[in-house]
Design an enzyme around this catalytic site. Sequence first.
Site, mmCIF file in Angstrom:
data_model
loop_
_atom_site.group_PDB
_atom_site.id
_atom_site.type_symbol
_atom_site.label_atom_id
_atom_site.label_comp_id
_atom_site.label_asym_id
_atom_site.label_seq_id
_atom_site.Cartn_x
_atom_site.Cartn_y
_atom_site.Cartn_z
ATOM 1 N N HIS A 1 -7.998 -5.149 -0.586
ATOM 2 C CA HIS A 1 -6.722 -4.493 -0.314
ATOM 3 C C HIS A 1 -5.775 -5.405 0.466
ATOM 4 O O HIS A 1 -4.567 -5.161 0.499
ATOM 5 C CB HIS A 1 -6.962 -3.191 0.450
ATOM 6 C CG HIS A 1 -5.770 -2.292 0.484
ATOM 7 N ND1 HIS A 1 -5.057 -1.950 -0.654
ATOM 8 C CD2 HIS A 1 -5.143 -1.666 1.516
ATOM 9 C CE1 HIS A 1 -4.061 -1.157 -0.323
ATOM 10 N NE2 HIS A 1 -4.074 -0.971 0.980
ATOM 11 N N SER B 173 0.848 -1.189 0.000
ATOM 12 C CA SER B 173 0.000 0.000 0.000
ATOM 13 C C SER B 173 0.889 1.246 0.000
ATOM 14 O O SER B 173 1.669 1.440 -0.930
ATOM 15 C CB SER B 173 -0.944 -0.035 1.200
ATOM 16 O OG SER B 173 -1.954 0.955 1.092
#
Length: 688
Positions: free
Chosen positions: A661, A546
């Site tokens: 995610h 991320s």
Amino acid sequence: MTMSVTLSDRDDPWLWLEEVDSERAMAWVRERNAHSETTLESLPGQAAMRERIRTILDSPQQIPYIARRGDFVYNLWRDKASPRGLWRRTSLAEFRREAPAWDVLLDLDALAKFEGENWVWAGTTSFAPEHRRVLLALSRGGADANVVREFDTMTRDFVAGGFAITEAKSQVTWLDADTLLVGSDLGPGTLTDSGYPRQLRRWPRGTALAAAPLVFEGVAGDVSVSVSVDRTPGFKRVVFHRALDFYRSRMWLQQDAALVEVDKPEDADLSFWREWALISLRSNWRRNGKLWPRGALLAVDAKAYLAGGGELDALFVPTATCSLEDFNATATRLVLTLQDQVTSRVETRQYVDGRWQTQAMVLPKLGYLSVSALHEPLVDKDTLAEALLVNYADFLTPDSLLLASTTAADVVTLKSRPAFFDAQGMQVRQQFARSADGTQVPYFLVTPKDWREGQTRPTLLYGYGGFEVSQQPTYSGVVGSEWLAQGGVFVMANIRGGGEFGPGWHQAAQGPSRRQKSFDDFAAIAQHLIEQKITTASMLGIEGGSNGGLLVAAVMLQRPELFAAVLCQVPLLDMKRYHRLLAGASWMAEYGDPDKPEDWAAMSRWSPYQNLHAGARLPAVLLTTSTRDDRVHPGHARKMAARLHELGHRVLYWENTEGGHGGAADNAQRARMLALEYAFLKSTLGLR
């Protein structure tokens, strides 16, 4: 450092890879996946490694983490037989047994099969104190967007004609047993530019959500709106929030039929606890002639404060090495989790005889403590009013789930995670590297059992460095089994941009012009590891996901001579377009606005996608992402991989078609992903 000319949207030949589900984009994904799988899964020992990882993830001895809801504690349990999970409950007394008897409320695998959906658990919101009715969130493939359906824990079924919300990034709160406050995607104008709710509606049972009256609204440029409902007798409050950006907010308190704005610094967090308003500062704040430092936690009588007065008391004031990580509330005390030199300790605050009293709790030291209070304000004569669940771990000590109390010294171990690797002889120490501007940056060094000073080893350096998120000592069976136990060195960086030393540590690397400090810190640690002869550039790999994916990609391009392998997971990489993709607009307070020339002038120097060129000699790269990641767009990783390949660099790419995610939707997917990643690291860095 040589830089390429910034690609415009018109000039970018890989822009079509942002088409998440298009046939040509998915054909490209399948081709790259097949190449990576063929390359990595054919390596010696890869199948056995995948099986070892799956065994760790599916271990029946994992801790079944719980959340209290009334008379029961609830748990979602995943293992090989139930990869999607069993939602179940038991009493706390039964949970304390070695083998508790669980009452299964919902079998997610059976539901997914029956409904023909790839459901992934996304959480629950129940109506207290009975907790019979539950708003159950289910995600398709692990995306942030989810479907909300009302569930009855007594009948163990979804409520016929009950509350139901179609797939969206919804915000849902119980106002009373028959009324919800809802923010969701209800058509044009109902979402912010970031894709989160812009409106909140009061939705009575038995009516259409589309017809529910509007009660609160933000503007398109906000990140989101939200609401909290406190039904504590004597202190009932409904509070509405507008998140102006990731760190600034405004709030309104409902008083009768009116909404009254609460006076607070925009970048401070204000919450209510019984008669108190609690204010957590991100910036210095001058009030009533006194300057309160950023990182402080303040308390003030709520009624007096709302009337414009009230005397502020400091519950916590940071030091150079100690910051506030979190706080919880029991019936009579606040429980503060502090970070002191990047390890945890816990203290309580209680208001007695006109002043706040401090007490240190006796809990394990030199690791990471996660604390949650078991008190429920709506439970009459709550026997768990001062009880805490505390999880402790460090790099070499498996997690233990503890039952503690603010009123007693006894600490009971409820459950312990097994050891997944032999840590005997391994060592952990904290070291410091000097960054480019002279700042001393800490990192944790974890060495294998037979390591000696001056002996270089394959080393994995992990970093994040963003959003005021701290990296603390935690136990990973996979890192231990697949890296440390096989002779590798593991390093965790505590660079600026994180929250290890409070808001100032984060703000030092926040924004387009200061972001480089985070990259400099990470590179300084890598350089220090090489200078200290812990590793060499040919044996040093870096990992980040991320925001950490942005970190490792930027540092790879700026200091390629320091590394041999880069594992870049669910990353942000095209910082020229990030704010136009999915939730990207919500992060402009962290990175900057590339549409502003002054911001882009700084961002263009470190945005990875815009700084790729053919002349550099780069480390080997593995990029991973998920098709169902609706937070960080998979286009970032896709385009970076395509551009690297086009320029002749060594790059592998793997995209899971589920997982959101987090990259994987269940343990089987996670085991495969981790096995690919460790096969890449081991083969590139020479760990056998």
